[in-house]
Structures are given as structure tokens and as C-alpha cells.
Design a protein around this motif. Structure first.
Motif, mmCIF file in Angstrom:
data_model
loop_
_atom_site.group_PDB
_atom_site.id
_atom_site.type_symbol
_atom_site.label_atom_id
_atom_site.label_comp_id
_atom_site.label_asym_id
_atom_site.label_seq_id
_atom_site.Cartn_x
_atom_site.Cartn_y
_atom_site.Cartn_z
ATOM 1 N N THR A 126 -18.872 -55.941 -6.684
ATOM 2 C CA THR A 126 -18.200 -55.691 -5.403
ATOM 3 C C THR A 126 -16.865 -55.022 -5.707
ATOM 4 N N GLU A 182 -13.036 -53.591 -3.787
ATOM 5 C CA GLU A 182 -12.166 -53.436 -2.623
ATOM 6 C C GLU A 182 -11.906 -51.946 -2.433
ATOM 7 N N PRO A 242 -8.327 -52.297 4.244
ATOM 8 C CA PRO A 242 -9.151 -52.581 3.065
ATOM 9 C C PRO A 242 -10.423 -53.321 3.439
ATOM 10 N N ARG A 243 -11.465 -53.057 2.690
ATOM 11 C CA ARG A 243 -12.718 -53.776 2.912
ATOM 12 C C ARG A 243 -13.458 -53.906 1.595
ATOM 13 N N THR A 244 -14.369 -54.862 1.585
ATOM 14 C CA THR A 244 -15.149 -55.088 0.368
ATOM 15 C C THR A 244 -16.461 -54.341 0.491
ATOM 16 N N THR A 245 -16.812 -53.619 -0.558
ATOM 17 C CA THR A 245 -18.083 -52.924 -0.553
ATOM 18 C C THR A 245 -18.939 -53.411 -1.719
#
Ligand SMILES: Nc1ncnc2c1ncn2[C@@H]1O[C@H](COP(=O)(O)OP(=O)(O)OP(=O)(O)O)[C@@H](O)[C@H]1O
Length: 280
Positions: A245, A247, A254-257
Motif C-alpha cells: 500500500t 500513500e 492524501p489517500r491510500t492506494t
């Protein structure tokens, strides 16, 4: 229409469930359980994401939760109206989009009755809510996949459901339509609707889901808060490949991918690394 929680309180995990399953197990043939011992609840204002590899039983679980099939063992108890939005919907008939949405009212009508004023008002409100009223006259069969998906969601809203159960709602959609449908589902959950969906995109579940179900195997179905369940190790185990994963700085924060290991990338090795990064 869908306005079960006008105050838009933060979605609480302890709100009374709309649908709850206890000790749920299903098999189609005597010799193979699809899953067993599943306890899960769908609650108002919360999105429940169901993840798992192909053929592991996600659609089966959804159909049981929606009351479309009876479980082999265990119970499913619905405390509110549930609407099911199928994976894809090819219609051989040339219904208009408006008529498709009006069909959401069918279970509220007496046998052979035609829709009344309230039914039409609810169907129109659903078209407006989904943002497709301007194309209401178009033939459903001629709509794009994204437009058909929006129509089916509007049809479920017109049915006055409080829980919407969607089987892979974005699987046939391009990126923009994926974002459109996911945003709509998020908004509906913020209005208080309960949402259950299956997805092959862990990114989407991370973005959208409050709760998750991971169908790892017949005797290993994990349920819990999405933020706890959806980590790299669990996703790697779920799909049987290394997953990391990351950031990322998205345009809205911000998001987690989720980054699956797809094998070595095909690159033009003669280009300098910096230009590869900016043009990738
Ligand atoms: N009506 C049925 N009769 C017999 N077996 C079935 C039936 N429906 C599904 N199955 C089997 O049950 C298993 C689970 O199917 P299901 O469609 O629930 O999986 P899924 O996780 O939704 O798959 P996918 O991600 O490919 O859509 C599969 O092995 C499938 O072949």
C-alpha cells in the motif's frame, strides 16, 4: 425518498442493523460449502464492501443478504426494505430510462395496478437524485454502461429501499463513470442509506467502505472495520500475490492506494529514470 437520517450524523457502527446475517452458510452442491459461519450486519449510513477472488462467493453472499436466495444454514433478518442492483442488466425491451426507474415501484403496486401520482413523483425524485432526469426519455437499451448503472441505482431509490445491495457496480465502467457512481454511493450513504457492494478494486473499498467482508475461503470469511481489515498483508493473502500500500497525494488530499505486484514493468530502459517517472 431516501432521507432516513437528515441530520447526517457520523455513521455509527452500533446503529441497529438494516439486515443482519448470523451463522450464514451456503452450498449449491452437497460436497462443497461456498462459505460457512458468516456473521455480518449492514447498517444505515454505512458502506459494507465485500472483497474476494473470482468464484469465492461474493455474489452468493450478496444475494443471501438481499433475500433473493435462502441460505443452506444460518439466518438473514431484514429490518428494512432492501433493493438489489444486479451486476449487469441487458434488457431485450425498449423501455425508456424513465420507465425502468418507475419499475422500481412495482412491488408497491397491487396486482395489475398502474403506477399512480406518488409513484411517478418518487421515480422523478430518484431520477433527479441520480442526475439523469435530462435523459429520462432515452431508451434504456441504448444507454452506455455508466448510464445503465445510474438508471439501476435510481430504480432502487424509487423502490424506497433503506439498504441498497450492489453487485460490482463499477465493473463495466470507465474511470470517470467509476468515480461518478462511487461518489453517488458515498452521498447516498451520507444521507443515511445503507450500502453493500462487491468490488474487485481494493482501492475503492479503502476509499468508500466503513466495514468490510473478506472472503478468503469457505471457513475463512473475515468481517470488521475496513480500516482494520484492509491492510497489505490481508489483501496479499486474499488475492494470493504480494501487495503493497502507498500513500499518494490525490487532488483532494492524501489517500491510500493498493499496489499489486504485477511482475516486472515494461519500460524503455534507454530513457532517463526521471523522465520515465513523469511520463509513466
Ligand atoms: N446457481 C449456482 N449453482 C451452482 N453453483 C453456483 C451457482 N451460483 C454460483 N455457483 C458457484 O458458487 C461459487 C461462488 O460463486 P459466486 O458467483 O458467488 O462468486 P463470486 O465471488 O461472486 O465470483 P466473481 O468474482 O467471479 O463474480 C462459484 O464456484 C460458482 O461457480
Amino acid at each position: 425518498m431516501v432521507d432516513v437520517n437528515p441530520g447526517s450524523l457520523p455513521p455509527a457502527a452500533d446503529r441497529p442493523p438494516l439486515v443482519e446475517a448470523m451463522g450464514l452458510g451456503h452450498r449449491y452442491t452437497k460436497d462443497r460449502w461456498i462459505f460457512r459461519g458468516v456473521d455480518v450486519a449492514a447498517r444505515p449510513g454505512r458502506v459494507l464492501g465485500v472483497l474476494g477472488p473470482n468464484g469465492r462467493g461474493k455474489s452468493t453472499l450478496l444475494r443471501l443478504l438481499a433475500g433473493l436466495a435462502r441460505p443452506t444454514e444460518g439466518t438473514v433478518t431484514a429490518h428494512a426494505p432492501v433493493a438489489y442492483v444486479p451486476q449487469s442488466h441487458a434488457s431485450p425491451f425498449t423501455y425508456s430510462l424513465a420507465d425502468m426507474v418507475l419499475m422500481g415501484r412495482s412491488r408497491h403496486l397491487k396486482a395489475y395496478a398502474t403506477p399512480g401520482r406518488r409513484d411517478r413523483e418518487l421515480a422523478e425524485a430518484a431520477l433527479d437524485r441520480v442526475g439523469i432526469a435530462h435523459m429520462a426519455h432515452r431508451s434504456y437499451a441504448e444507454l452506455s454502461g455508466g448510464e445503465q448503472q445510474m438508471t439501476l441505482i435510481a430504480r432502487a431509490l424509487a423502490a424506497e429501499c433503506r439498504l441498497m445491495v450492489l453487485d460490482e457496480p463499477v465493473s463495466a465502467l470507465d474511470l470517470r463513470n467509476q468515480a461518478r457512481v462511487l461518489t453517488l454511493l458515498q452521498e447516498l450513504a451520507a444521507d443515511g442509506l445503507g450500502i453493500v457492494l462487491t468490488t474487485h478494486h481494493p482501492d475503492h473499498a479503502l476509499h468508500l467502505a466503513d466495514d468490510a467482508v473478506l472472503v478468503l475461503g469457505p471457513d475463512d470469511v473475515r468481517t470488521g472495520p475496513a480500516a482494520v481489515l484492509l491492510d497489505a498483508a490481508a489483501l496479499g493473502e486474499l488475492y494470493g500475490l504480494p501487495v503493497t500500500t502507498a500513500e499518494v497525494a490525490g487532488p483532494r488530499g492524501p489517500r491510500t492506494t493498493v499496489v499489486p505486484d504485477l511482475g516486472p514493468a515494461r519500460r524503455d530502459l534507454t530513457r532517463p529514470a526521471a523522465s520515465q517517472e513523469t511520463t509513466a
